[in-house]
Design an enzyme around this catalytic site. Structure first.
Site, PDB file in Angstrom:
ATOM      1  N   GLU A   1     -14.498 -53.449 -16.882  1.00 54.26           N
ATOM      2  CA  GLU A   1     -15.202 -52.235 -17.063  1.00 54.26           C
ATOM      3  C   GLU A   1     -16.664 -52.333 -16.550  1.00 54.26           C
ATOM      4  O   GLU A   1     -17.340 -53.295 -16.776  1.00 54.26           O
ATOM      5  CB  GLU A   1     -15.208 -51.682 -18.403  1.00 54.26           C
ATOM      6  CG  GLU A   1     -15.895 -50.400 -18.659  1.00 54.26           C
ATOM      7  CD  GLU A   1     -16.165 -49.882 -19.934  1.00 54.26           C
ATOM      8  OE1 GLU A   1     -16.107 -49.001 -20.356  1.00 54.26           O
ATOM      9  OE2 GLU A   1     -16.415 -50.851 -20.821  1.00 54.26           O
TER      10      GLU A   1
ATOM     11  N   LYS B   1     -10.064 -43.745 -18.043  1.00 57.27           N
ATOM     12  CA  LYS B   1     -10.221 -43.836 -19.414  1.00 57.27           C
ATOM     13  C   LYS B   1     -10.213 -42.387 -20.248  1.00 57.27           C
ATOM     14  O   LYS B   1     -10.836 -41.305 -19.913  1.00 57.27           O
ATOM     15  CB  LYS B   1     -11.610 -44.262 -19.726  1.00 57.27           C
ATOM     16  CG  LYS B   1     -12.011 -44.681 -21.124  1.00 57.27           C
ATOM     17  CD  LYS B   1     -13.135 -45.413 -21.441  1.00 57.27           C
ATOM     18  CE  LYS B   1     -13.480 -46.047 -22.616  1.00 57.27           C
ATOM     19  NZ  LYS B   1     -15.018 -46.786 -22.888  1.00 57.27           N
TER      20      LYS B   1
ATOM     21  N   CYS C   1     -11.963 -50.734 -22.876  1.00 60.79           N
ATOM     22  CA  CYS C   1     -12.975 -51.150 -23.869  1.00 60.79           C
ATOM     23  C   CYS C   1     -12.751 -50.174 -24.920  1.00 60.79           C
ATOM     24  O   CYS C   1     -11.781 -50.708 -25.805  1.00 60.79           O
ATOM     25  CB  CYS C   1     -14.409 -50.748 -23.300  1.00 60.79           C
ATOM     26  SG  CYS C   1     -15.726 -51.382 -24.186  1.00 60.79           S
TER      27      CYS C   1
END
Length: 543
Positions: A290, A350, A400
């Site tokens: 990321e 995301k 994440c």
């Protein structure tokens, strides 16, 4: 002045003086300290330590303290337990901004954690098999914290402290809620078992239930171990996780985003050189972290060319963690599948954004207290659990923060993923335990979904995790590195994925129903109990 008259039951002694009140307060203070200590034991069970067995011990102490207390007392002890757990566990949130960030967050999480503790106190003495219902209420509390506040903060879920213990096998059966239930039930059952021994109530009908509550979760966990599969059902794939590193620690590292991109290009080119020299096997796909390109390569020609150069050097697709700017001018945290020939071919955006980082909940309200809230982003979420197709691999992504959420990872598996990748950026949190806590989540997810997991972090620790949760390889912190490993591709759907959220909802419903029954039973007992106490008899419940 008329001297006060003592009641017939009040002795004319110093026992009514402040020292007497202090002596009466001493047991409460001792129990409070024990509650904090139990929370600390729970914290110590989390990685990077491997003493997973401290968690059921902490739960045993907590249940001992909650047993027979009124709801408000249970809430107080639960709050202290939560502070003992959350303050050290979440210390990484304040590594660069101080206690002003970490302590309020830990307090907020502890206030929520105390809710099931109050409920456990209420039912602990009025229901048979109370440890079972108590463990279900604990699952309900964790479920609530996973959706509230700000779309949920699941950090600190019991299952995430268990990647090295036998309980983790239960994740393949009922997900993280079943792991939490088993760990909590072991502790609660142990406390109940010790209590009947201490009180010398050793009749078979009294001792069997707590003994089973203590033993059965362990037996179930061990029995579930064969259900954790690792065989390559769809062949294997060689993967590489590249960790380019960041120029220096601190919140300002994103200002050096070009240096971060260059670091990942350089480390990928070095990997290509190692492949060409025969030092490592050529991977089939490369995973970048990321934020490996915070420069939008669709809008910036230099960034695009740098990524093209890395892809052509290694000769295989790269999953690039990039920040893309939409037509509305707002950023998206996106993983781009970048091929040597065609460039960008697929994207995953995301879906679960991090509050107070990528987004700022209640921005106008918090701005009244500090203008620093405007440092938080205005990222826009994605909507689809996109799976990248690379040869026989179907790569599901959890970027994440998303890996902490049960449904986000499950969506990818049910969408056909036979391999999971977790691009992450932990550089802001320096040398804290945060990255190890997150790696523990990755390992639990590997078991839960029966998939290998590739963790690529900007600054570490990057890792290759097998479907049984074991770590094949991992990097040190804040060093450039590349991990290359062959991992199995698995297509079998675990029972956990097939059942989805059903086990959690059943436990929550059963726990809340038991609480309702307990409240009714306590109310029915209240008047006879008060009458007995008023007549000089013993009190019916502990204060």
């Amino acid at each position: 002045m008329v001297a006060p008259t003592l009641s017939p039951d009040e002795p004319a002694t110093p026992e009514t003086s402040p020292p007497s009140r202090a002596r009466r307060a001493a047991p409460v203070l001792a129990r409070g300290a024990l509650a904090v200590g139990a929370g600390v034991l729970e914290y110590l069970s989390f990685p990077p330590r491997t003493v997973w067995f401290l968690a059921p011990i902490g739960f045993a102490i907590l249940y001992w303290l909650l047993h027979g207390r009124r709801g408000r007392a249970g809430y107080g002890y639960g709050l202290l337990f939560g502070l003992g757990l959350m303050i050290p566990l979440l210390a990484w949130t304040g590594v660069y901004v101080g206690l002003i960030a970490s302590v309020p967050l830990a307090l907020a999480m502890s206030l929520l954690l105390a809710l099931p503790c109050a409920a456990i106190s209420v039912l602990s003495t009025v229901l048979p098999a109370a440890p079972v219902w108590a463990a279900m209420l604990w699952v309900a509390g964790e479920g609530f914290r996973s959706i509230f506040p700000f779309d949920g903060i699941p950090w600190g879920k019991t299952a995430f402290g268990q990647p090295d213990g036998p309980y983790v096998a239960l994740a393949a059966v009922g997900g993280t809620p079943l792991v939490a239930f088993a760990v909590a039930l072991t502790g609660f059952g142990l406390a109940a078992f010790v209590r009947v021994i201490v009180e010398r109530r050793v009749a078979v009908r009294v001792i069997v239930a707590p003994a089973l509550a203590f033993v059965l979760p362990i037996v179930a966990a061990v029995s579930a171990l064969p259900m954790v599969g690792t065989d390559a059902q769809a062949g294997t794939i060689t993967v590489a996780a590249v960790q380019g590193n960041v120029p220096r620690l601190g919140l300002d590292f994103n200002a050096q985003r070009r240096a971060v991109l260059d670091n990942h290009v350089k480390r990928t080119e070095q990997l290509a050189a190692d492949v060409n020299a025969g030092r490592v096997k050529r991977p089939d796909v490369v995973i970048w972290p990321e934020n490996s390109s915070d420069i939008d390569p669709y809008r910036n020609g230099d960034a695009r060319e740098a990524i093209n150069r890395a892809a052509r050097a290694i000769g295989v697709p790269i999953a690039v963690g990039a920040v893309l700017v939409g037509d509305d001018g707002n950023p998206r945290n996106t993983v781009v599948l970048w091929t040597p020939d065609a460039g960008p071919t697929d994207t995953y955006t995301k879906r679960q954004l991090q509050p107070f980082g990528e987004t700022m909940p209640m921005r106008s309200f918090f701005r009244l207290f500090s203008s620093t809230v405007d440092k938080a982003g205005n990222f826009q979420p994605g909507s689809e659990p996109t799976v990248f197709a690379v040869g026989a691999a179907r790569i599901g992504l959890a970027t994440c923060w998303e890996v902490a959420f049960d449904d986000r990872v499950r969506d990818s598996t049910l969408n056909g993923a036979n391999l999971l990748a977790v691009p992450t950026n932990n550089a802001t949190f320096g040398l804290t335990e945060m990255t190890y806590q997150q790696l523990a989540m990755d390992r639990v997810r590997a078991v839960e979904h029966g998939r290998a997991v590739i963790v690529a972090a900007t600054s570490g620790t990057s890792a290759i995790v097998r479907p049984d949760g074991s770590v094949v390889a991992n990097t040190d912190l804040f060093v450039p590195a590349a991990l290359v490993e062959e991992v199995p591709l698995r297509t079998a759907t675990t029972l956990s994925d097939r059942l989805g959220a059903l086990p959690e909802w059943l436990m929550v419903a059963a726990g809340l129903a038991a609480l309702g029954v307990a409240i009714v039973m306590r109310r029915r007992r209240r008047d006879p109990g008060r009458e007995e106490e008023n007549n000089g008899g013993p009190a019916t419940e502990q204060r």
